[in-house]
Motif scaffolding. Structure first.
Motif, PDB file in Angstrom:
ATOM      1  N   MET A   1      12.837  -1.967  -5.687  1.00  0.00           N
ATOM      2  CA  MET A   1      12.315  -0.618  -5.866  1.00  0.00           C
ATOM      3  C   MET A   1      12.009  -0.003  -4.499  1.00  0.00           C
ATOM      4  N   LYS A   2      12.430   1.224  -4.330  1.00  0.00           N
ATOM      5  CA  LYS A   2      12.211   1.911  -3.060  1.00  0.00           C
ATOM      6  C   LYS A   2      10.744   2.350  -3.008  1.00  0.00           C
ATOM      7  N   SER A   3      10.106   2.106  -1.871  1.00  0.00           N
ATOM      8  CA  SER A   3       8.701   2.488  -1.814  1.00  0.00           C
ATOM      9  C   SER A   3       8.560   3.989  -1.514  1.00  0.00           C
TER      10      SER A   3
ATOM     11  N   ILE B   1      -7.779   1.450   5.529  1.00  0.00           N
ATOM     12  CA  ILE B   1      -7.234   0.510   6.516  1.00  0.00           C
ATOM     13  C   ILE B   1      -6.955  -0.844   5.856  1.00  0.00           C
ATOM     14  N   ILE B   2      -7.881  -1.264   4.997  1.00  0.00           N
ATOM     15  CA  ILE B   2      -7.680  -2.526   4.281  1.00  0.00           C
ATOM     16  C   ILE B   2      -6.489  -2.405   3.331  1.00  0.00           C
ATOM     17  N   ALA B   3      -6.365  -1.266   2.655  1.00  0.00           N
ATOM     18  CA  ALA B   3      -5.234  -1.074   1.733  1.00  0.00           C
ATOM     19  C   ALA B   3      -3.914  -1.177   2.481  1.00  0.00           C
ATOM     20  N   LYS B   4      -3.911  -0.707   3.711  1.00  0.00           N
ATOM     21  CA  LYS B   4      -2.685  -0.781   4.494  1.00  0.00           C
ATOM     22  C   LYS B   4      -2.476  -2.187   5.071  1.00  0.00           C
ATOM     23  N   GLU B   5      -3.503  -2.700   5.761  1.00  0.00           N
ATOM     24  CA  GLU B   5      -3.343  -3.965   6.488  1.00  0.00           C
ATOM     25  C   GLU B   5      -3.177  -5.161   5.544  1.00  0.00           C
ATOM     26  N   LEU B   6      -3.904  -5.170   4.438  1.00  0.00           N
ATOM     27  CA  LEU B   6      -3.788  -6.295   3.508  1.00  0.00           C
ATOM     28  C   LEU B   6      -2.729  -6.025   2.432  1.00  0.00           C
ATOM     29  N   LYS B   7      -1.957  -4.969   2.638  1.00  0.00           N
ATOM     30  CA  LYS B   7      -0.769  -4.679   1.813  1.00  0.00           C
ATOM     31  C   LYS B   7      -1.071  -4.317   0.356  1.00  0.00           C
ATOM     32  N   PHE B   8      -2.307  -3.907   0.058  1.00  0.00           N
ATOM     33  CA  PHE B   8      -2.569  -3.439  -1.307  1.00  0.00           C
ATOM     34  C   PHE B   8      -1.722  -2.210  -1.605  1.00  0.00           C
TER      35      PHE B   8
ATOM     36  N   GLN C   1       1.905  -3.328  -2.190  1.00  0.00           N
ATOM     37  CA  GLN C   1       2.033  -3.939  -3.522  1.00  0.00           C
ATOM     38  C   GLN C   1       2.184  -2.895  -4.618  1.00  0.00           C
ATOM     39  N   GLU C   2       1.600  -1.739  -4.377  1.00  0.00           N
ATOM     40  CA  GLU C   2       1.681  -0.664  -5.370  1.00  0.00           C
ATOM     41  C   GLU C   2       2.895   0.225  -5.131  1.00  0.00           C
ATOM     42  N   GLY C   3       3.755  -0.192  -4.217  1.00  0.00           N
ATOM     43  CA  GLY C   3       4.983   0.565  -3.976  1.00  0.00           C
ATOM     44  C   GLY C   3       4.824   1.745  -3.035  1.00  0.00           C
TER      45      GLY C   3
ATOM     46  N   CYS D   1       0.023   9.198  -6.898  1.00  0.00           N
ATOM     47  CA  CYS D   1      -1.435   9.296  -7.031  1.00  0.00           C
ATOM     48  C   CYS D   1      -2.005   8.057  -7.712  1.00  0.00           C
ATOM     49  N   ARG D   2      -1.355   7.640  -8.801  1.00  0.00           N
ATOM     50  CA  ARG D   2      -1.852   6.450  -9.509  1.00  0.00           C
ATOM     51  C   ARG D   2      -1.780   5.215  -8.619  1.00  0.00           C
ATOM     52  N   ALA D   3      -0.675   5.090  -7.889  1.00  0.00           N
ATOM     53  CA  ALA D   3      -0.507   3.926  -7.008  1.00  0.00           C
ATOM     54  C   ALA D   3      -1.583   3.917  -5.924  1.00  0.00           C
ATOM     55  N   MET D   4      -1.865   5.100  -5.396  1.00  0.00           N
ATOM     56  CA  MET D   4      -2.869   5.189  -4.315  1.00  0.00           C
ATOM     57  C   MET D   4      -4.258   4.831  -4.859  1.00  0.00           C
ATOM     58  N   ILE D   5      -4.591   5.315  -6.043  1.00  0.00           N
ATOM     59  CA  ILE D   5      -5.891   4.982  -6.639  1.00  0.00           C
ATOM     60  C   ILE D   5      -6.002   3.464  -6.818  1.00  0.00           C
ATOM     61  N   ARG D   6      -4.931   2.842  -7.340  1.00  0.00           N
ATOM     62  CA  ARG D   6      -4.970   1.383  -7.567  1.00  0.00           C
ATOM     63  C   ARG D   6      -5.094   0.627  -6.245  1.00  0.00           C
ATOM     64  N   ALA D   7      -4.345   1.065  -5.233  1.00  0.00           N
ATOM     65  CA  ALA D   7      -4.383   0.377  -3.934  1.00  0.00           C
ATOM     66  C   ALA D   7      -5.785   0.455  -3.327  1.00  0.00           C
TER      67      ALA D   7
END
Lengths: 194, 392
Positions: free
Chosen positions: B1-3, B20-27, B30-32, B229-235
């Motif tokens: 899947m393309k992110s 920063i944590i969402a980015k660095e720890l790849k949350f 993971q949400e694409g 938006c949903r992916a960002m909220i989850r991350a």
């Protein structure tokens, strides 16, 4: 015809401030002043009573300027960011160029536009020059670090300059890192061990 | 899947940590999401870039989306808050001159007593107090006014609120340009290191559950990009949950200090994340309960009642129609999208999207989507409660 507009430029880089003033002067505006920091902003607005304030979009003092418009009603000089909703393209261009204009006392739109257009052209040029300058500086710094890393390898392993560079490149590829990152790590480690 | 590529603007404050944590720890990954973080030089610049779509998401002061949706302050646009990114985390400090006067009059700094502190503060000042806040539309300014206006001797001419960019706060105090300041960490602790200032109260002592930062997005963009938006909220939810675990705090400090996004040393990040705040340079740090909350007690839930509270303050400031403003503000806090986004994670969510602000004196079990959950405390120091549903 434009001489009655009082323009205040907030800019702490003297060279940049001079360039903006020159551009505005060429455009026919002569009632111009410059301040370096927003520390004196409130006082300057009160004493000089400018019609338009031009400020770099990235200047942190903008938040202070916004406040003067929103909260300090007592001073009776409404300061508002100039946004022309009928001409979003110009506001968009201003943001891209990195300049914002604030209008004091609700000045007429058609009198502000030419000022802002002149400023957009000038600021746009700065933004381009700055990113080129930053890129050039970075490239130069990177090259110095890589040269130092090569020097360390040449001395430590008794190899040629080409071999030293190839070794850096191979290590970087193997580890999925950039050559500069490997070189920086090597230089830092060597400094620590000295 | 393309992110999906998304740009998020932020200011380099400790409470930008979930991003920063969402980015660095790849949350985020993971949400694409291919998340790029863009540091902004000021709240005005962040607002302008969000309004014009140069950035998709923004780390915003909680009153900003509401002020923008109400058409106030420079560039306006309909901006939604998808979630709360942090609750509390601000400090109030005074210049050393003021601190000496207050101590001289018998006041003792316990860092938890708003009433005694405002009494001492207003008793010793013989001219209007110049109070620095980071932005006109900030929870900082709202908390300061909530606090000081309760004092029996308060009158509007006793204070003058000014906006000072947080990194300049310490210098303004040193130069005598400010008597009082309210900022988010690390700038309170930094002010102590660079001046003789003292911290007198945490923001949480005024309101125990004040929404401090929110995730802002253009309303239209949210309509067009529901997946992002949903992916960002989850991350960010996952990042906030990670940050909330005490065993992760040392690692979080390391990651934030190492990250080029924040560019702050460990000792500037540590006090806010551990909740151990020193009130003067060289003094021992004291544990401050609930100092900065990223996740606990449904902290990320965008309560419509929080939006109403903020809206009422803005209406008073600008003489707007209270009910009309409230309607717009409540629509900004997107508890609906938040619920939708988290449904697939099986997260326990509050049953209602509205609460009586200030009503919980302690932790209370309330009805939730999975039975029960614990909320609170969320008191105001004055004991005031705000029941917005009851009024309508």
């Amino acid at each position: 015809m434009q001489t009655d507009l009082k323009i205040l430029v907030v800019e702490d880089d003297p060279q940049k401030a001079r360039d903006i003033i020159d551009a505005l002067t060429d455009g026919g505006w002569t009632n111009l002043s410059v301040i370096g920091s927003a520390g004196a902003l409130e006082r300057t607005i009160t004493t000089q009573d400018p019609d338009i304030i031009l400020i770099d979009l990235a200047n942190p003092d903008r938040d202070t300027l916004e406040h003067l418009g929103l909260v300090s009603n007592a001073r009776n000089r409404p300061v508002a960011m100039f946004v022309d909703r009928t001409d979003d393209a110009m506001t968009q261009a201003a943001i891209s160029a990195g300049v914002s204009a604030y209008v004091v006392n609700g000045l007429m739109k058609d009198r502000i536009k030419p000022v802002l257009e002149t400023a957009i052209a000038r600021f746009g040029m700065f933004a381009k020059m700055q990113s080129e300058l930053d890129a050039a500086k970075q490239a130069l710094t990177d090259r110095k670090t890589i040269d130092r890393a090569k020097g360390l390898l040449i001395r430590a392993r008794n190899i040629s300059e080409d071999e030293a560079y190839n070794l850096l490149r191979k290590t970087a590829m193997d580890q999925g890192r950039k050559v500069i990152d490997v070189a920086t790590a090597l230089v830092t480690a060597a400094e620590l061990l000295q | 899947m393309k992110s999906i590529q998304v740009q998020c603007g932020y200011l380099p404050l400790v409470d930008s940590a979930p991003l920063i944590i969402a980015k660095e720890l790849k949350f985020a990954a993971q949400e694409g999401l291919d998340l790029t973080l863009q540091k902004q030089p000021s709240w005005s610049a962040l607002r302008d870039r969000l309004a014009f779509g140069h950035i998709d998401f923004a780390h915003m002061l909680s009153p900003m989306p509401i002020a923008m949706s109400l058409g106030l302050g420079g560039l306006s646009n309909r901006i939604d808050a998808l979630m709360v990114m942090s609750v509390n985390g601000t400090v109030i400090g005074v210049s050393s001159e003021l601190n000496q006067k207050m101590s001289g009059a018998g006041w003792e700094n316990t860092f938890d007593n708003p009433k005694a502190t405002s009494k001492a503060l207003l008793a010793v000042s013989d001219r209007p107090l110049r109070i620095g806040v980071p932005f006109p539309f900030s929870m900082h300014r709202m908390l300061l006014e909530t606090w000081l206006t309760q004092d029996p001797v308060f009158s509007p001419d006793r204070i003058e609120i000014v906006t000072v960019p947080p990194p300049q706060m310490a210098q303004a105090v040193t130069e005598g340009a400010l008597d009082v300041f309210c900022v988010g960490e690390p700038w309170g602790s930094v002010a102590l290191q660079h001046s003789d200032a003292s911290l007198i109260l945490p923001g949480s002592s005024i309101w125990e559950f004040a929404p401090e930062k929110v995730l802002g997005v253009r309303h239209e963009w949210a309509e067009e990009n529901p997946t992002a938006c949903r992916a960002m909220i989850r991350a960010l939810y996952k990042a906030a949950r990670w940050l909330n675990l005490p065993e992760n705090t040392p690692l979080a400090v390391e990651i934030l200090a190492r990250s080029q996004h924040l560019d702050l040393p460990d000792h500037a990040i540590d006090p806010a994340l551990t909740g151990r705040i020193a009130t003067r340079s060289g003094h021992d740090a004291k544990p401050t309960a609930g100092f900065l909350n990223f996740h606990d007690k449904a902290a990320n839930f965008p309560w419509r009642s929080q939006a109403s509270w903020i809206s009422d303050v803005i209406s008073r400031w600008h003489g707007l129609d209270r009910d009309a403003s409230r309607k717009i503000a409540r629509a900004c806090f997107r508890s609906d999208l938040y619920r939708e986004a988290l449904a697939p994670l099986g997260v326990n969510l509050p049953g209602a999207s509205e609460k009586v602000e200030g009503a919980m004196a302690t932790s209370v079990a309330v009805a939730s989507t999975m039975g029960q959950m614990i909320l609170g405390p969320d008191r105001f120091f004055s004991g005031a409660t705000f029941d917005f549903e009851g009024e309508e």
